[in-house]
Design a protein around this motif. Structure first.
Motif: not given
Length: 544
Positions: A497-500, A509-510, A532-533
């Motif tokens: 879970d790269f956003a987390s 992140a989105t 931003h990611l």
């Protein structure tokens, strides 16, 4: 730490014999010998982060169910895990590391293991013995790295010496001459020894690229290209991959018919609608061989004579076509060569703005979104790897930008390079196109982006796999298809879970699952200050 010889584990009792008394296959590879000797010496856990040179070791695990392979996403994790394992279990685990850069990534935790007197056995893949003299991008002094941690280093003289080398390494790890409880021991495993049942391909003396090059002046190259242009290739590298250098090369190409190529991984490559789009030499040896086919003269301008990244069974390491002459031209002379030949490049027609694609996200429409929305004067840190197949074509007509590529082949470069670029050029937008597997190597770079409030847009290309290694598992000639070997190349169970993770490091992140979502999120990220990611979900990759 317990004394005496380690208790034997299920697997081979000694080289060539299994527990039930039957004989080992005569066609065992050297990698199988290494795995079986480790088991015979009581080493039954391997913390691994493999690369191309270690694919036969990966394949050997399918036939060794007593060896537990544990995939670690960074070599420092693998070596630290082996240290912790030894402190609790009182016996060594193995690590599987990829060449010198892989071992270097793990040195910090090997230092900790040394201070804890923990027994650790490193298995470090190396280039094939005949490939090492070519100075391929990942070539380095592995022996020196092994000695840096004050441990023993075991480099076998032949495939037949592998069994003894592994046995000695385990013994020295458990019973070091210093009298302490344990130490680090390193076994160096050349790729050709690992596939020892495959016949080697010794290089003819004339194939050594450094010995075959001919320094040539402008007049000499001009004369050569006027007479041999259509059978000549210019290979560009170093500082001539900027707009001026690429334009000069395109002029030479127009005047003579010679083909121009850019080296596989340029440090900085200028691209865009007003810059000649010169193709890069392929990463895969098969691609590069096809691109260079038919060349009788190769002119190097700021580039090295091309060799394959790795050695493969039955395939050549030198990529220069047989019989071709290799010449070098000084970087400063490329413009003079273009002027001497008088070539001209017609201005490229200005394309219409590309339409944004739609539909479920995939590598093609991902590249189209990036190209359609790429801002003026951007810097792309490109570690897209397999997911970036369509990026060069898609971005050729984008506004002018610079691309920073994976120059040495040791993955985990993308996010740190983006940090350095953003600090050096705070007025330029920076985009990091980052494969998921290599992102995990250096994901902590996100924290630095957040602290420094750098204007970096990170797009994680998330296909839940070390896709390049899924390809390499086939290319090296192994028949591995078992669950154990696949487990070392798969990044699911659980999905990352790269956003987390990004939010935990302080980066907004989105997630994007469609081209429309990626476009909306990419546009918004570029418009807002700071990092931003975007976690871009791509379909699972298959070598087919």
């Amino acid at each position: 730490m317990s004394g005496g010889r380690l208790a034997r584990r299920p697997g081979l009792d000694h080289y060539g014999e299994v527990n039930d008394g039957s004989k080992q296959s005569e066609r065992s590879t050297g990698a199988e010998v290494v795995v079986n000797r480790l088991l015979a010496e009581g080493v039954d856990v391997c913390f691994a982060n493999p690369g191309t040179s270690e694919m036969h070791f990966v394949a050997a695990l399918d036939a060794a169910p007593a060896m537990r392979p544990v995939l670690c996403l960074f070599e420092g994790v693998a070596t630290g895990a082996a240290d912790g394992y030894a402190r609790i279990a009182g016996r060594p685990a193995a690590t599987l590391l990829h060449l010198g850069p892989g071992m270097a990534n793990g040195l910090a935790n090997l230092h900790n293991a040394r201070r804890a007197f923990s027994p650790v056995v490193n298995v470090v893949g190396d280039h094939a013995t005949y490939h090492r003299p070519l100075d391929a991008p990942l070539e380095s002094d592995i022996d020196a790295l092994g000695h840096w941690v004050h441990g023993s280093v075991h480099r076998p003289e032949s495939a037949a010496d592998l069994d003894a080398a592994v046995g000695a390494a385990v013994h020295n790890a458990v019973h070091p001459a210093t009298g302490h409880a344990g130490q680090v021991a390193t076994v160096i495993l050349p790729a050709d020894y690992s596939w020892s049942s495959v016949e080697q391909n010794p290089l003819p003396d004339s194939a050594m690229p450094e010995d075959a090059t001919i320094d040539t002046d402008v007049a000499g190259v001009a004369k050569l290209l006027r007479s041999q242009g259509e059978s000549a290739v210019l290979l560009l590298g170093g500082s001539v991959t900027d707009a001026d250098g690429l334009t000069a090369a395109a002029r030479v190409q127009a005047a003579t018919g010679a083909r121009a190529l850019v080296e596989t991984f340029p440090a900085r490559l200028t691209r865009g609608r007003d810059v000649p789009a010169i193709e890069r030499l392929g990463y895969l040896a098969e691609q590069a061989t096809q691109q260079l086919a038919g060349a009788t003269h190769l002119v190097l301008v700021g580039a090295k004579s091309p060799v394959s990244f790795f050695a493969y069974p039955g395939k050549p390491s030198v990529l220069v076509p047989e019989g071709a002459e290799v010449h070098t031209l000084a970087v400063a002379d490329l413009q003079a060569l273009a002027d001497e030949l008088g070539g001209a490049v017609a201005p490229a027609p200005q394309p219409d703005p590309p339409e944004l694609p739609t539909g479920t996200l995939n590598p093609l429409n991902m590249a189209q979104v990036i190209a359609a929305l790429l801002p003026e004067n951007a810097i792309i840190s490109d570690e897209a790897n397999t997911s970036g197949l369509f990026l060069p074509a898609a971005t050729a007509a984008a506004p002018r930008h610079d691309v920073l590529t994976l120059t040495g082949g040791a993955i985990g470069q993308g996010l740190p390079v983006a940090v350095g670029a953003a600090i050096a050029a705070p007025h330029r937008p920076v985009i990091a196109l980052q494969a998921d597997g290599s992102a995990a190597y250096t994901i902590s770079a996100l924290w630095t982006m957040a602290r420094e409030q750098l204007d970096i847009t990170v797009v994680i290309l998330n296909n839940h796999a070390y896709a390049i290694l899924q390809l390499e598992l086939q290319r090296v000639g192994t028949q591995a298809n078992g669950e154990r070997s696949r487990s070392l190349l798969d990044l699911s169970r659980p999905d990352i879970d790269f956003a987390s993770i990004a939010q935990g490091f302080g980066v907004p992140a989105t997630r994007a699952g469609t081209a429309e979502e990626l476009a909306t999120q990419f546009r918004a990220a570029l418009a807002e200050p700071g990092p931003h990611l975007i976690d871009a979900a791509l379909p699972a990759w298959s070598p087919a």
